[in-house]
Motif scaffolding. Structure first.
Motif, PDB file in Angstrom:
ATOM      1  N   LYS A  58      -1.588  10.736  -5.880  1.00  0.00           N
ATOM      2  CA  LYS A  58      -2.059  10.342  -4.464  1.00  0.00           C
ATOM      3  C   LYS A  58      -1.813  11.555  -3.691  1.00  0.00           C
ATOM      4  N   TYR A 100       1.130   7.038   8.180  1.00  0.00           N
ATOM      5  CA  TYR A 100      -0.190   7.018   7.760  1.00  0.00           C
ATOM      6  C   TYR A 100      -1.083   7.707   8.578  1.00  0.00           C
ATOM      7  N   VAL A 141      -3.806   9.126   2.709  1.00  0.00           N
ATOM      8  CA  VAL A 141      -3.097   7.963   2.902  1.00  0.00           C
ATOM      9  C   VAL A 141      -3.575   7.272   4.293  1.00  0.00           C
ATOM     10  N   GLU A 194      -4.501   0.694   5.327  1.00  0.00           N
ATOM     11  CA  GLU A 194      -5.802  -0.269   4.578  1.00  0.00           C
ATOM     12  C   GLU A 194      -6.043  -1.459   5.351  1.00  0.00           C
ATOM     13  N   VAL A 241       4.444  10.581  -1.289  1.00  0.00           N
ATOM     14  CA  VAL A 241       3.733   9.505  -0.867  1.00  0.00           C
ATOM     15  C   VAL A 241       4.529   8.336  -1.640  1.00  0.00           C
ATOM     16  N   GLU A 250       4.944   4.208  -2.807  1.00  0.00           N
ATOM     17  CA  GLU A 250       4.580   2.569  -2.484  1.00  0.00           C
ATOM     18  C   GLU A 250       5.217   1.583  -1.902  1.00  0.00           C
ATOM     19  N   ALA A 302      -1.170  13.045   0.227  1.00  0.00           N
ATOM     20  CA  ALA A 302      -0.752  12.411   1.198  1.00  0.00           C
ATOM     21  C   ALA A 302      -1.854  12.354   2.231  1.00  0.00           C
ATOM     22  N   GLN A 322       0.921  -1.145  -0.009  1.00  0.00           N
ATOM     23  CA  GLN A 322      -0.059   0.010  -0.075  1.00  0.00           C
ATOM     24  C   GLN A 322       0.795   1.199  -0.056  1.00  0.00           C
ATOM     25  N   GLU A 323       0.234   2.477   0.016  1.00  0.00           N
ATOM     26  CA  GLU A 323       0.911   3.688   0.062  1.00  0.00           C
ATOM     27  C   GLU A 323       1.201   4.212   1.515  1.00  0.00           C
ATOM     28  N   PHE A 324       2.137   4.537   1.659  1.00  0.00           N
ATOM     29  CA  PHE A 324       2.614   5.131   2.965  1.00  0.00           C
ATOM     30  C   PHE A 324       3.417   6.734   2.710  1.00  0.00           C
ATOM     31  N   VAL A 325       2.975   7.755   3.747  1.00  0.00           N
ATOM     32  CA  VAL A 325       3.361   8.948   3.695  1.00  0.00           C
ATOM     33  C   VAL A 325       4.983   8.897   4.084  1.00  0.00           C
TER      34      VAL A 325
END
Length: 839
Positions: free
Chosen positions: A509, A424, A514, A517, A483, A485, A511, A401-404
């Motif tokens: 995306k 996140y 985020v 998930e 952001v 991945e 930030a 998933q994405e993270f800041v």
């Protein structure tokens, strides 16, 4: 203020707009005569834009309450940027994602002439002039209060009147309402050519060719749904991208899911899309780069963007939202994909994404065995709805998933940096530290990445729980805007990532979006099974099992119109709204009975609403009452009357603070606590303000009651015996707000202008004027989530009930479990307006 001779008059106007994405004119067409125009503008807030031609441009003011023919009504006018002269002819829809997004209607137009010292008086801050319009005539004044604040005032003359000019709601050019313009986009605008009519097919399936379509998003779930009503596609590792094809107009454009134009980075794909056998279309898909083994490589895609070389980028297309002007979003997915399969020819740059129907678990296993990212499962009969939906589901093969990126550590082995520090946002808007990203960087990507990271450095951490200890030595903190991945094996019991690997930065995306998930249970959504399994050509390395059947053909024959959801994201239909008002009618009627109403009517959806307050086209038992205006006001006094409003498209019910039995003497005071619009404003400060206002009113011997608004604030309501006239009630409310501002100057303000409020709560006293209104108890609000304005007790406030706590689908449970009326004693309490204390 003196005129500026060195700054182009339209510089600010053009800076705020992307004319590839908005239909507004860019400012090149000539215009003659001293014109004026008033445009009704349903943006984030409904207001009126007043514009005069002056020194080569349209000087512009936003008038929140609209112009008044009554000389005693001084209207606040906020000066905005100059607009081009041809803007006087603009009527249409500014698409979502653009500055000023919303519907624009030409409410009045004509010519004007200056009086007294002429046009140069504008620079002295007092412009007197005559309007020759369809609705506004006679002598007017614009008086500057400060740099941007003006007052718009009608002078006493033969055209002055006390009637409500804004009761006329249609365009003087087209005769349409805001709602009709929003729903019937039959007029397009080109910055170069002005107004034009769309060509080609008619539009029996929906609206004309849109300027932007926000993509549909899938919900992360824990397992693939089974059954023949679901089709399954491979989930690819790339950037989501929608493509607008308009060969006879603005050409080929590629947009990210947030509406950013990436066309300049995708020249080869744009040329390929221009070869597709269609004049106009909207496509949805993913841009990727394939490895020699046939897998998608996010790193390679990032490198392509970084090097400015789009050779090798492939557009995988899986949906078709518009075909030659036909809006296909209400067409079942199976039919959309069948047409799409025939549309995409054999070409390297653009490929059709195939699917299988049913056999979801086997398809998922095959995808994971090939070490692909996962599977997208979609209901065969699903319509296309912008935003997240449970009719599209995603299941991942691995944790990803994405993270800041909130910081980085220094390297002890000579690399540009050690690890990225990931985080996140939680539900409270706090950035939570989630661990280190140690791997996934090549020597080249590390060197490129550190140059980006250094541009975002700041002295202090943004994490609510910043890491410490020897393994986080010499941390460099970053503004939380990047952001990443990230792939990882799991999240530990302490909430930290294990074996996290960097895959690349995401530009598509925000930030702030985020969050962590967490897969939802797949559950069962009621979908009509497909009557035809659909599959077609498979791009290289794209299919995990063979096609199920030949593709079905899409017919453009007559179709029964489908009812659309009023709340699109929640799939709330009109029937649910009617059922809501049936449920609350007995509790709501005592509050609204025989009050002049202002209604927010959303006949199609909550993004295309209009205000109604006059008794035109509303049948009995809705009543028409005389409120001293030329047109009669709406009122109801029965459950059937309330349900009639709901059946006719009403979503929100607002009302005056007096009743028809005694219109000139209000029977309640209402204060609206309106917090700043900034995200993350502390709820407890709003609750504290409400409690302090209650105590202050008690000092005058007045008891008050509390109501949620369905937004960010509360209403504090004071019942009154209908004895004092409007002027006294309004004056008392204004004084109370001023006293609260004096006592709590750092927390509260009574100033209307938003730029003067800062981070203070606005204590709105202006809802206590004649004709002003507020959302009634148990009224729905036309906002995402279907919130409801609900009476609560002061004890519930202390217990943490927030302004947006109640929603349509959860209200019934609250009413069932209520042990007593939260406003018990409200209707029997007789209170009179007390004299104000001397300062």
């Amino acid at each position: 203020m003196s005129p500026s001779n060195n700054r182009p008059p339209l510089e600010e106007y053009r800076r705020k707009r992307d004319f590839n994405r908005t239909p507004e004119p860019s400012g090149s067409a000539p215009a003659t005569g001293d014109i004026f125009v008033v445009q009704k503008h349903a943006a984030s807030h409904l207001h009126y834009d007043f514009r005069l031609r002056l020194h080569g441009a349209l000087k512009s003011w936003a008038v929140p309450k609209g112009p008044s023919l009554d000389p005693s009504q001084h209207r606040l006018a906020d000066q905005t940027e100059d607009h081009p002269l041809e803007y006087a002819e603009f009527e249409g829809v500014i698409p979502e994602g653009n500055y000023g997004a919303g519907t624009v209607l030409i409410w009045d137009t004509g010519t004007w002439e200056p009086l007294d010292g002429g046009k140069r008086d504008y620079y002295g801050g007092r412009l007197r002039f005559v309007l020759h319009g369809n609705r506004l005539r006679g002598t007017w004044l614009l008086i500057r209060q400060d740099e941007k604040k003006w007052l718009l005032i009608k002078e006493e003359d033969e055209f002055a009147a006390t009637e409500d000019a804004l009761a006329q709601e249609t365009s003087v050019v087209s005769g349409r309402t805001l709602e009709e313009i929003a729903a019937d986009r039959d007029r397009l605008w080109s910055s170069e050519r002005g107004e034009e009519k769309p060509e080609g097919f008619g539009h029996p399936l929906g609206e004309s060719f849109p300027d932007y379509i926000a993509p549909q998003a899938a919900t992360l779930v824990d397992r693939v749904p089974e059954g023949g009503e679901w089709l399954h596609e491979i989930k690819y590792d790339g950037f989501r991208m929608v493509c607008r094809i308009d060969k006879q107009g603005r050409g080929i454009r590629f947009f990210t899911r947030k509406g950013y134009d990436f066309t300049d980075r995708l020249h080869l794909l744009a040329r390929a899309a221009a070869r597709l056998p269609v004049t106009r279309a909207w496509l949805d898909g993913e841009i990727v780069v394939f490895t020699p083994e046939g897998k998608t490589d996010f790193h390679a895609l990032q490198n392509a963007f970084r090097n400015g070389n789009d050779r090798g980028i492939v557009y995988l297309v899986f949906d078709l939202m518009n075909y030659e002007g036909y809006d296909l979003r209400s067409v079942p997915l199976a039919e959309r994909k069948a047409l799409l399969a025939d549309l995409i020819p054999q070409m390297d740059e653009i490929r059709y994404v195939d699917h299988v129907v049913g056999s979801g678990e086997a398809f998922f296993r095959a995808a994971c065995e090939r070490k692909l990212e996962g599977v997208l499962s979609k209901q065969v009969e699903a319509e296309y709805v912008s935003g997240r939906s449970r009719r599209w589901l995603k299941v991942k093969c691995a944790q990803r998933q994405e993270f800041v990126v909130g910081g980085y550590t220094e390297s002890g082995v000579g690399r540009p940096f050690g690890s990225l520090l990931a985080g996140y946002y939680d539900r409270g808007g706090n950035l939570v530290f989630a661990g280190k990203i140690k791997t996934g960087y090549s020597a080249g990507s590390s060197e490129a990445l550190i140059k980006v990271l250094r541009r975002y450095e700041q002295p202090d951490p943004s994490f609510v729980n910043p890491p410490s200890g020897v393994e986080y030595r010499n941390p460099h903190w970053l503004r939380p805007e990047l952001v990443a991945e990230v792939a990882f094996t799991e999240i530990s019991g302490t909430g930290l990532l294990r074996h996290a690997s960097f895959k690349g930065l995401r530009e598509d995306k925000d930030a702030r979006e985020v969050v962590l998930e967490i897969p939802e249970p797949t559950g069962a959504e009621g979908a009509t099974p497909s009557t035809a399994s659909t599959a077609a050509r498979v791009p290289p390395a794209a299919a995990a099992s063979p096609p199920a059947a030949p593709p079905a053909r899409l017919s453009f024959g007559a179709r029964e119109p489908r009812e659309q959801p009023v709340y699109p994201h929640e799939r709330i239909m009109r029937e649910e709204i009617i059922n809501h008002y049936a449920l609350v009618a007995d509790r709501m009627l005592p509050h609204i009975k025989d009050r002049p109403l202002t209604l927010i009517t959303c006949r199609t959806n909550i993004y295309a609403c209009k205000f109604s307050k006059h008794a035109t086209n509303f049948p009995a038992p809705v009543k028409a009452i005389d409120a001293g205006h030329e047109e009669k006001y709406l009122a109801v006094d029965s459950k059937e009357g309330l349900l009639t409003l709901a059946r006719m498209g009403v979503v929100e019910v607002h009302a005056w603070q007096s009743r028809y039995s005694d219109l000139e003497h209000p029977d309640r005071l209402l204060f609206d606590l309106d917090p700043p619009e900034s995200d993350g404003f502390p709820w407890d400060r709003v609750a504290e303000a409400a409690l302090r206002l209650r105590i202050h009113l008690q000092g005058y011997g007045l008891e008050s009651f509390l109501q949620t608004t369905g937004g960010k604030g509360y209403y504090v309501v004071v019942p009154l015996a209908p004895a004092a006239p409007w002027k006294e009630v309004t004056g008392f409310a204004r004084r109370i707000s001023a006293e609260m501002q004096e006592k709590f100057r750092s927390r509260l303000t009574a100033k209307l202008a938003k730029e003067e409020r800062g981070e203070r709560i606005y204590l709105d006293w202006m809802r206590n004027g004649r004709g002003a209104n507020a959302a009634e108890p148990f009224s729905l609000r036309a906002r995402p989530g279907a919130p409801v304005a609900v009476p609560i007790t002061w004890e519930e406030l202390v217990d943490g009930v927030t302004p947006g706590a109640f929603h349509l689908r959860g209200l019934k449970e609250r009413l069932i479990h209520l042990e007593r009326d939260p406003w018990e004693g409200y209707f029997t309490l007789r209170q009179f307006l007390p004299p104000l204390r001397a300062r």
